[in-house]
Motif scaffolding. Structure first.
Motif, mmCIF file in Angstrom:
data_model
loop_
_atom_site.group_PDB
_atom_site.id
_atom_site.type_symbol
_atom_site.label_atom_id
_atom_site.label_comp_id
_atom_site.label_asym_id
_atom_site.label_seq_id
_atom_site.Cartn_x
_atom_site.Cartn_y
_atom_site.Cartn_z
ATOM 1 N N MET A 7 -4.117 -0.684 -5.016
ATOM 2 C CA MET A 7 -4.644 -2.199 -4.207
ATOM 3 C C MET A 7 -6.332 -2.541 -3.287
ATOM 4 O O MET A 7 -7.174 -3.687 -3.804
ATOM 5 C CB MET A 7 -3.849 -3.351 -3.737
ATOM 6 C CG MET A 7 -2.444 -3.992 -4.596
ATOM 7 S SD MET A 7 -2.900 -4.686 -5.476
ATOM 8 C CE MET A 7 -3.346 -6.358 -5.104
ATOM 9 N N PRO A 8 -6.286 -1.398 -2.955
ATOM 10 C CA PRO A 8 -7.539 -1.474 -1.653
ATOM 11 C C PRO A 8 -8.483 -1.305 -2.687
ATOM 12 O O PRO A 8 -10.153 -1.971 -2.571
ATOM 13 C CB PRO A 8 -7.099 -0.224 -0.726
ATOM 14 C CG PRO A 8 -5.332 -0.337 -0.250
ATOM 15 C CD PRO A 8 -5.306 -0.769 -2.006
ATOM 16 N N GLU A 9 -8.187 -0.913 -3.411
ATOM 17 C CA GLU A 9 -9.426 0.115 -4.590
ATOM 18 C C GLU A 9 -9.640 -1.338 -5.688
ATOM 19 O O GLU A 9 -11.028 -1.526 -5.765
ATOM 20 C CB GLU A 9 -9.082 0.723 -5.797
ATOM 21 C CG GLU A 9 -10.966 1.597 -6.268
ATOM 22 C CD GLU A 9 -9.824 2.296 -7.035
ATOM 23 O OE1 GLU A 9 -10.381 3.383 -8.337
ATOM 24 O OE2 GLU A 9 -9.176 3.291 -6.990
ATOM 25 N N GLU A 34 -0.920 -18.201 2.415
ATOM 26 C CA GLU A 34 -0.616 -18.759 2.435
ATOM 27 C C GLU A 34 -2.018 -19.927 3.208
ATOM 28 O O GLU A 34 -2.732 -19.814 2.928
ATOM 29 C CB GLU A 34 0.352 -19.740 1.674
ATOM 30 C CG GLU A 34 1.086 -19.398 0.502
ATOM 31 C CD GLU A 34 2.636 -19.118 0.391
ATOM 32 O OE1 GLU A 34 3.161 -19.482 1.820
ATOM 33 O OE2 GLU A 34 2.666 -18.727 -0.716
ATOM 34 N N ALA A 35 -1.575 -19.500 4.384
ATOM 35 C CA ALA A 35 -2.169 -19.828 5.588
ATOM 36 C C ALA A 35 -4.337 -19.481 5.728
ATOM 37 O O ALA A 35 -5.000 -19.788 5.709
ATOM 38 C CB ALA A 35 -1.464 -19.352 7.118
ATOM 39 N N VAL A 48 -7.408 -13.545 -0.967
ATOM 40 C CA VAL A 48 -6.834 -13.094 -0.073
ATOM 41 C C VAL A 48 -5.432 -12.808 -0.590
ATOM 42 O O VAL A 48 -5.284 -13.672 -1.243
ATOM 43 C CB VAL A 48 -6.451 -14.358 0.645
ATOM 44 C CG1 VAL A 48 -5.595 -13.846 2.202
ATOM 45 C CG2 VAL A 48 -7.954 -14.821 1.529
ATOM 46 N N VAL A 49 -4.748 -11.355 -0.638
ATOM 47 C CA VAL A 49 -4.451 -10.826 -0.786
ATOM 48 C C VAL A 49 -2.984 -10.612 -0.245
ATOM 49 O O VAL A 49 -3.763 -9.730 0.600
ATOM 50 C CB VAL A 49 -4.666 -9.863 -2.788
ATOM 51 C CG1 VAL A 49 -3.724 -9.304 -2.513
ATOM 52 C CG2 VAL A 49 -5.696 -10.179 -3.455
ATOM 53 N N GLY A 50 -1.913 -10.554 -0.364
ATOM 54 C CA GLY A 50 -1.574 -9.702 0.739
ATOM 55 C C GLY A 50 0.046 -9.001 -0.206
ATOM 56 O O GLY A 50 0.036 -9.449 -1.628
ATOM 57 N N TRP A 51 0.212 -7.902 0.384
ATOM 58 C CA TRP A 51 1.995 -7.070 -0.536
ATOM 59 C C TRP A 51 2.311 -6.096 0.530
ATOM 60 O O TRP A 51 1.756 -6.029 1.417
ATOM 61 C CB TRP A 51 0.806 -6.173 -1.634
ATOM 62 C CG TRP A 51 0.796 -4.975 -1.665
ATOM 63 C CD1 TRP A 51 0.434 -3.252 -1.256
ATOM 64 C CD2 TRP A 51 -1.381 -5.206 -0.892
ATOM 65 N NE1 TRP A 51 -0.769 -2.534 -1.442
ATOM 66 C CE2 TRP A 51 -1.884 -2.974 -0.812
ATOM 67 C CE3 TRP A 51 -2.359 -5.752 -0.956
ATOM 68 C CZ2 TRP A 51 -2.945 -3.285 -0.404
ATOM 69 C CZ3 TRP A 51 -3.814 -5.795 -0.401
ATOM 70 C CH2 TRP A 51 -4.168 -4.128 -0.213
ATOM 71 N N GLY A 52 3.152 -5.371 0.331
ATOM 72 C CA GLY A 52 3.442 -4.332 1.042
ATOM 73 C C GLY A 52 5.479 -3.666 1.425
ATOM 74 O O GLY A 52 5.654 -3.991 -0.468
ATOM 75 N N HIS A 53 6.301 -4.152 2.409
ATOM 76 C CA HIS A 53 7.156 -3.515 2.170
ATOM 77 C C HIS A 53 8.033 -4.807 2.861
ATOM 78 O O HIS A 53 8.218 -4.674 3.755
ATOM 79 C CB HIS A 53 7.629 -2.149 3.443
ATOM 80 C CG HIS A 53 5.679 -0.797 2.699
ATOM 81 N ND1 HIS A 53 5.854 -0.574 3.989
ATOM 82 C CD2 HIS A 53 5.117 -0.787 2.439
ATOM 83 C CE1 HIS A 53 4.594 -0.069 3.755
ATOM 84 N NE2 HIS A 53 4.368 0.065 2.683
ATOM 85 N N ASN A 58 6.171 -4.782 6.097
ATOM 86 C CA ASN A 58 4.972 -4.669 6.839
ATOM 87 C C ASN A 58 4.519 -5.158 5.635
ATOM 88 O O ASN A 58 4.978 -5.368 4.524
ATOM 89 C CB ASN A 58 5.039 -2.352 6.234
ATOM 90 C CG ASN A 58 3.518 -2.869 6.443
ATOM 91 O OD1 ASN A 58 3.483 -1.581 5.370
ATOM 92 N ND2 ASN A 58 3.159 -3.258 7.209
ATOM 93 N N LEU A 59 3.684 -5.739 5.751
ATOM 94 C CA LEU A 59 2.516 -6.578 4.856
ATOM 95 C C LEU A 59 0.628 -6.197 4.881
ATOM 96 O O LEU A 59 -0.222 -6.077 6.261
ATOM 97 C CB LEU A 59 2.302 -8.621 4.661
ATOM 98 C CG LEU A 59 1.610 -9.140 4.668
ATOM 99 C CD1 LEU A 59 1.745 -8.876 3.038
ATOM 100 C CD2 LEU A 59 1.266 -10.506 5.290
ATOM 101 N N HIS A 60 0.281 -5.987 4.118
ATOM 102 C CA HIS A 60 -1.007 -5.706 3.778
ATOM 103 C C HIS A 60 -2.377 -7.194 3.931
ATOM 104 O O HIS A 60 -1.569 -7.535 2.468
ATOM 105 C CB HIS A 60 -1.160 -4.307 3.063
ATOM 106 C CG HIS A 60 -0.542 -3.537 3.656
ATOM 107 N ND1 HIS A 60 -0.627 -2.633 4.507
ATOM 108 C CD2 HIS A 60 0.607 -2.379 2.654
ATOM 109 C CE1 HIS A 60 0.098 -1.263 4.612
ATOM 110 N NE2 HIS A 60 0.993 -1.067 3.117
ATOM 111 N N LEU A 61 -2.395 -7.519 4.571
ATOM 112 C CA LEU A 61 -3.248 -8.194 4.678
ATOM 113 C C LEU A 61 -4.862 -8.122 3.677
ATOM 114 O O LEU A 61 -5.322 -7.488 5.146
ATOM 115 C CB LEU A 61 -3.201 -9.705 5.441
ATOM 116 C CG LEU A 61 -4.298 -10.784 5.468
ATOM 117 C CD1 LEU A 61 -3.842 -11.428 3.970
ATOM 118 C CD2 LEU A 61 -4.177 -11.787 6.729
#
Length: 144
Positions: A7-9, A34-35, A48-53, A58-61
């Motif tokens: 994702m970061p790449e 979403e906000a 704007v993308v979010g993923w995580g655990h 834990n959210l990587h925004l």
């Protein structure tokens, strides 16, 4: 893991990226994404993308923009992201720790008493203050 690590790449290929590593309760986990999308609506080429655990909140925004322009983008993101996290009982730092850039932001999610206790615990294990100085806790004089 392949998807998460890619994702970061992928985001970097879309432009420059503002990154946040926060934690939120499950009930509001994806609401931040979403906000932020709503907050940045109308800005060209912003993704704007979010993923995580989900297990630990834990959210990587990640917010990709055409070019770094703090006056245009960061001024919209901050303090909004940190206030959202605070208001939803999350933490401004999750998997990757505070680091130099976020040390002063800890007060959005931790009380002065908590920060003082963290200092005392760190002093036990690092009495000379030589291990990761300013990367775990802000200097005493830093304000939010």
């Amino acid at each position: 893991w392949h998807l998460s690590e890619g994702m970061p790449e992928a985001m970097a290929k879309a432009g420059k990226v503002y990154k946040y590593d926060v934690s939120l309760p499950l009930a509001s986990y994806y609401e931040l994404v979403e906000a932020v999308r709503e907050k940045m609506a109308g800005m060209a080429d912003v993704h704007v993308v979010g993923w995580g655990h989900i297990g630990d909140g834990n959210l990587h925004l990640n917010i990709s923009v055409p070019e770094y322009d703090d006056a245009k983008y960061l001024s919209v993101l901050e303090p909004f992201v940190y206030e959202f996290v605070r208001d939803h009982k999350g933490s401004v730092s999750a998997e990757h720790g505070l680091g130099l850039m976020k040390a002063g932001k800890i007060r959005y999610s931790k009380s002065e008493e908590s920060v003082a206790m963290m200092r005392k615990i760190k002093a036990v294990f690092d009495p000379k203050g030589i291990l990761n100085p300013y990367k775990m806790l802000p200097p005493v004089e830093v304000e939010v």
